[in-house]
Write an enzyme that holds these catalytic residues in place. Structure first.
Site, mmCIF file in Angstrom:
data_model
loop_
_atom_site.group_PDB
_atom_site.id
_atom_site.type_symbol
_atom_site.label_atom_id
_atom_site.label_comp_id
_atom_site.label_asym_id
_atom_site.label_seq_id
_atom_site.Cartn_x
_atom_site.Cartn_y
_atom_site.Cartn_z
ATOM 1 N N GLY A 11 6.131 1.002 -0.672
ATOM 2 C CA GLY A 11 6.281 1.153 -2.132
ATOM 3 C C GLY A 11 7.547 1.941 -2.451
ATOM 4 O O GLY A 11 7.781 2.989 -1.863
ATOM 5 N N ARG A 72 6.568 -4.818 1.993
ATOM 6 C CA ARG A 72 5.462 -4.463 2.892
ATOM 7 C C ARG A 72 5.387 -5.622 3.883
ATOM 8 O O ARG A 72 5.281 -6.780 3.463
ATOM 9 C CB ARG A 72 4.154 -4.336 2.128
ATOM 10 N N ASP A 103 3.660 6.282 4.717
ATOM 11 C CA ASP A 103 3.027 6.320 6.041
ATOM 12 C C ASP A 103 3.125 5.004 6.808
ATOM 13 O O ASP A 103 3.290 4.994 8.027
ATOM 14 C CB ASP A 103 1.587 6.834 5.966
ATOM 15 N N THR A 125 7.808 8.455 -1.071
ATOM 16 C CA THR A 125 6.653 7.805 -1.714
ATOM 17 C C THR A 125 6.205 8.674 -2.881
ATOM 18 O O THR A 125 6.252 9.907 -2.788
ATOM 19 C CB THR A 125 5.469 7.620 -0.735
ATOM 20 N N ASP A 127 3.260 9.077 -3.692
ATOM 21 C CA ASP A 127 1.893 9.552 -3.431
ATOM 22 C C ASP A 127 1.804 11.000 -2.922
ATOM 23 O O ASP A 127 0.741 11.604 -2.950
ATOM 24 C CB ASP A 127 1.196 8.639 -2.413
ATOM 25 N N ARG A 171 -2.919 6.156 -3.955
ATOM 26 C CA ARG A 171 -3.648 5.560 -2.829
ATOM 27 C C ARG A 171 -4.841 6.441 -2.472
ATOM 28 O O ARG A 171 -5.674 6.666 -3.322
ATOM 29 C CB ARG A 171 -2.710 5.361 -1.637
HETATM 30 O O1 F6P Z 1 2.229 3.984 -2.073
HETATM 31 C C1 F6P Z 1 2.726 3.866 -3.358
HETATM 32 C C2 F6P Z 1 1.773 3.066 -4.214
HETATM 33 O O2 F6P Z 1 2.334 2.988 -5.516
HETATM 34 C C3 F6P Z 1 0.348 3.595 -4.296
HETATM 35 O O3 F6P Z 1 0.218 4.696 -5.150
HETATM 36 C C4 F6P Z 1 -0.399 2.378 -4.731
HETATM 37 O O4 F6P Z 1 -1.746 2.430 -4.328
HETATM 38 C C5 F6P Z 1 0.336 1.269 -4.033
HETATM 39 O O5 F6P Z 1 1.619 1.761 -3.720
HETATM 40 C C6 F6P Z 1 0.485 -0.001 -4.833
HETATM 41 O O6 F6P Z 1 1.110 -0.929 -4.018
HETATM 42 P P1 F6P Z 1 1.709 -2.304 -4.527
HETATM 43 O O7 F6P Z 1 2.939 -2.001 -5.330
HETATM 44 O O8 F6P Z 1 2.018 -3.039 -3.276
HETATM 45 O O9 F6P Z 1 0.652 -2.942 -5.380
#
Ligand code: F6P
Length: 319
Positions: A11, A72, A103, A125, A127, A171
């Site tokens: 992310g 990802r 992570d 991140t 988070d 998360r």
């Molecule tokens: O890790 C960052 C984050 O924004 C988290 O807070 C959230 O759960 C996740 O990524 C969302 O991921 P994506 O953008 O792949 O939906």
């Protein structure tokens, strides 16, 4: 080390660009060439790699997102994917890699390091859930975005005498909910690290209402439950007019705060220093305002802990 690579993965987080800039400028300052890997580990596997110059990172320190793009990548979790990545790095004469991400990105960096390719992890991140650092790049900016939202929601909540549930990201970590809730004066903060009691929350809101409070703000970390579900249950328990706001991906964008820009500059530069000194396999961080670095494998084995003193304080201040 004469040539290093840099990528952003997972992310995106505000301040990643400032970190990329620091990596590039610090390396060139020390006569080390830098190659940018575009599109995270997926871009590494497919060889989406280009040389970065001083000018490549001009005018980006204030921009959200990442000029290197991000992804990802499931395939990179396999040994074959990782080998493919290492082949690409060797093909381009790259001898060390700076990985900026969360992570999942660290796990990729750990795998490469274990297979003999030195990587340094930089925590990026929103988070704030990376062990081995008190703060991650992007967390402060996300907090400010959330606080801005809380302030605005509070205006309308007061006008209409409503209870608002604000669901935030994080998360499995409650840091965004906790810090933003404390800074935004929320009545209740739900984090995955602590259990909650619906009856107790309902009683507290009712008491506040009796004292003349016209609004209540409840922060729900996404790792606890869905804000919408919680809102339904709370409305049943209190009979208060309740609304839910899920902030979502706005928390990931925007110009980084001064704190994130400085943090990113320090951590990015430190990562380069480690690679230049042949200290691959490390993860950098900040503790008590000092830069620290850990073995990336040990760092990942540790568990991120939330500041429970802050949680206790938030409860005391929101009676
Ligand atoms: O890790 C960052 C984050 O924004 C988290 O807070 C959230 O759960 C996740 O990524 C969302 O991921 P994506 O953008 O792949 O939906």
């Amino acid at each position: 080390m004469k040539r290093i690579g840099v990528l952003t993965s997972g992310g995106d987080a505000p301040g990643m660009n400032a970190a990329v800039r620091a990596v590039v400028r610090k390396a060139i300052y020390h006569n080390v060439e830098v190659y940018g890997i575009f599109g995270g580990y997926a871009g590494l596997m497919s060889g989406n790699i280009q040389k970065l110059e001083l000018g490549s990172v001009g005018d980006i320190i204030h921009r959200g997102g990442t000029i290197l793009y991000s992804a990802r990548c499931e395939e990179f979790k396999t040994k074959e994917g990782q080998q493919q990545g290492i082949e690409q790095l060797r093909k381009h004469g790259i001898e060390g890699l700076v990985v900026i991400g969360g992570d999942g990105s660290y796990r990729g960096a750990k795998a490469l390091t274990e297979q003999g390719f030195p990587c340094v992890g930089v925590p990026g991140t929103i988070d704030n859930d990376i062990p081995g650092t008190e703060f991650t790049i992007g967390f402060d900016t996300a907090l400010n975005t959330v606080i801005d939202a809380i302030d605005k929601i509070r205006d309308t909540a007061t006008s209409h005498e409503r209870t608002f549930i604000i669901e935030v990201m994080g998360r499995d970590a409650g840091d965004i909910a906790l810090w933003a809730g404390l800074a935004g004066g929320a009545e209740t903060i739900l984090i995955p690290e602590e259990k909650y009691n619906m009856e107790e929350i309902a009683q507290r809101l009712k008491k506040g209402h009796e004292r003349g409070k016209r609004h209540s703000i409840i922060m729900v970390a996404e790792g606890v439950c869905s804000g919408v579900e919680f809102g339904k249950e709370l409305e049943e328990a209190t009979n208060f007019d309740t609304r839910v706001s899920v902030l979502g991906h706005i928390q990931r964008g925007g110009s980084p705060t001064a704190f994130d820009r400085v943090l990113a500059s320090r951590l990015g530069a430190r990562a380069v220093e480690l690679l230049i000194n042949d200290q691959g396999g490390r993860a950098v961080g900040v503790e008590k305002n000092h830069l620290v670095d850990y073995d990336i494998i040990e760092a990942l084995a540790k568990k991120h802990t939330i500041d429970l003193h802050l949680y206790k304080l938030s409860k005391e201040l929101s009676i």
